[in-house]
Design an enzyme around this catalytic site. Sequence first.
Site, PDB file in Angstrom:
ATOM      1  CB  VAL A 105     -10.649  18.203   3.531  1.00  0.00           C
ATOM      2  CG1 VAL A 105     -12.053  18.438   2.977  1.00  0.00           C
ATOM      3  CG2 VAL A 105      -9.675  17.915   2.392  1.00  0.00           C
TER       4      VAL A 105
ATOM      5  CE  LYS B 159      -9.136  10.830  -6.556  1.00  0.00           C
ATOM      6  NZ  LYS B 159      -8.016  11.786  -6.766  1.00  0.00           N
TER       7      LYS B 159
ATOM      8  CG  ASP C 167      -6.124   8.741  -5.792  1.00  0.00           C
ATOM      9  OD1 ASP C 167      -6.748   8.911  -4.742  1.00  0.00           O
ATOM     10  OD2 ASP C 167      -6.120   9.569  -6.732  1.00  0.00           O
TER      11      ASP C 167
ATOM     12  N   GLY D  48     -13.809  14.887  11.611  1.00  0.00           N
ATOM     13  CA  GLY D  48     -12.542  14.965  10.892  1.00  0.00           C
ATOM     14  C   GLY D  48     -12.123  16.405  10.680  1.00  0.00           C
ATOM     15  CG  LEU D  49     -12.072  19.149  13.131  1.00  0.00           C
ATOM     16  CD1 LEU D  49     -12.021  19.708  14.549  1.00  0.00           C
ATOM     17  CD2 LEU D  49     -12.803  20.102  12.193  1.00  0.00           C
TER      18      LEU D  49
END
Length: 447
Positions: free
Chosen positions: A15, A213, A209, A11-12
């Site tokens: 982040v 968390k 979201d 994953g680029l």
Amino acid sequence: MVAPLKVGLAGLGTVGGSVAQLLHRQESNAPESNVLGARCGRPVRLVAVSAKAESEMQALGIPGLRWVASPQALATDPEIDAFVELMGGEGDPAKSAIEAALSSGKPVVTANKALIARHGVALATLAERSGAALNFEAAVGGAIPVVKTLREGFAGNSFDRVYGILNGTCNYILSRMESEKLSFADCLREAQRLGYAEANPTFDVDGHDTAQKIAILASLAFGVQVDPDAVYVEGISSITPEDLAAAAELGYRIKLLGVAVRTESGIEQRVHPTMVRLDSPLAQVMGVTNAVTIDPAGFSPITLVGPGAGGAATASAVVADLADIARGARVRPFARPVADLAGSRRAPMQRHEGGYYIRLLAVDRPGTFATIARHLADEQISLESIVQRRRNGGPHGGDDPDGTQSPAPIILVTYATTEDAVRKALREIKNRGVIAGNPQVIRIEKN
């Protein structure tokens, strides 16, 4: 010389790119300036990456990286020591890649809150079987080290409550609405223009979201299984500038909070707009900043504040997790054996106890307020304050253009009561026809 920890990164995006550049900068420094290597006792080296296109790797401009087309292949690559997953999403390819890495005994670092919230227990079980680390500091709170604080910093403490501002989009919107007297819709459009909100913002503004968390934090704090379905969720779209102004006059500020609290009926997990006192630490947190308050049993709460998203902030947490792996530190993902995690179920909100802010539009007829007061008294609801606003009206001094009186806003603040009592009283009041529209109800969180 101690061998480096060789890292594979899948994953680029924002982040992932920030993690790659941070690791590259550290290893490119002179030995005395490589704080990461010095703190770990060995270099931490990015050696292989996987992404949607090889051009993403080339755009990094980091020499010597090896391209691996499949995240699953990277996860089991014999040339890497640790696997970092930054693809996102609660399903594949992130899930299968992490499973492959853990099954092969490779430690995993992820920032994937959706995956940990939905499959964290199963992945932690797999980590236990293989003896591999599963670290996810970056999944909650960005640069705020709240996972490590709960899991390790307070290893000898029990908790009464963990709560906080866990979504920067919502905090930005509420902050702008308050400071500039803007509507929710106007602030949302501005947040989208600035890149603080997605084109489809419902996951953020509807509270989901934050629910993911707080479900993770509840597991760490209270030893329950991670389950976002056990969280009661409300979003912020019903909040108006009038509510924010009234809250300020009453000594409060409205925030979207995620709350996990120990109650007699179990661990209550909830997300909703909340009134917090203006002198509380959370009330001072504005804009896209996040904050978490930890309330340990036996002494005063502590509040952690910092950037909750963004490439640099999240990369900081990812690299901190890699540093633990490089040092050989391994802790259980949820602080205790998976077999010891209690089942998680939604605590009935009807039993929630606390103060309430209630805004009503009272019709202008004899006996209206007496009717309201009677039904509140029937449910044994005591009022801390009552504020009656001027009517909004046309040229007739508060009258509508046809000469009739428009409904008058009445704001009630209750002492501690139950959700069930409030809902019953408001249902009866509405049935009596003495208010227009639906009441606005916002819970008040004690400091």
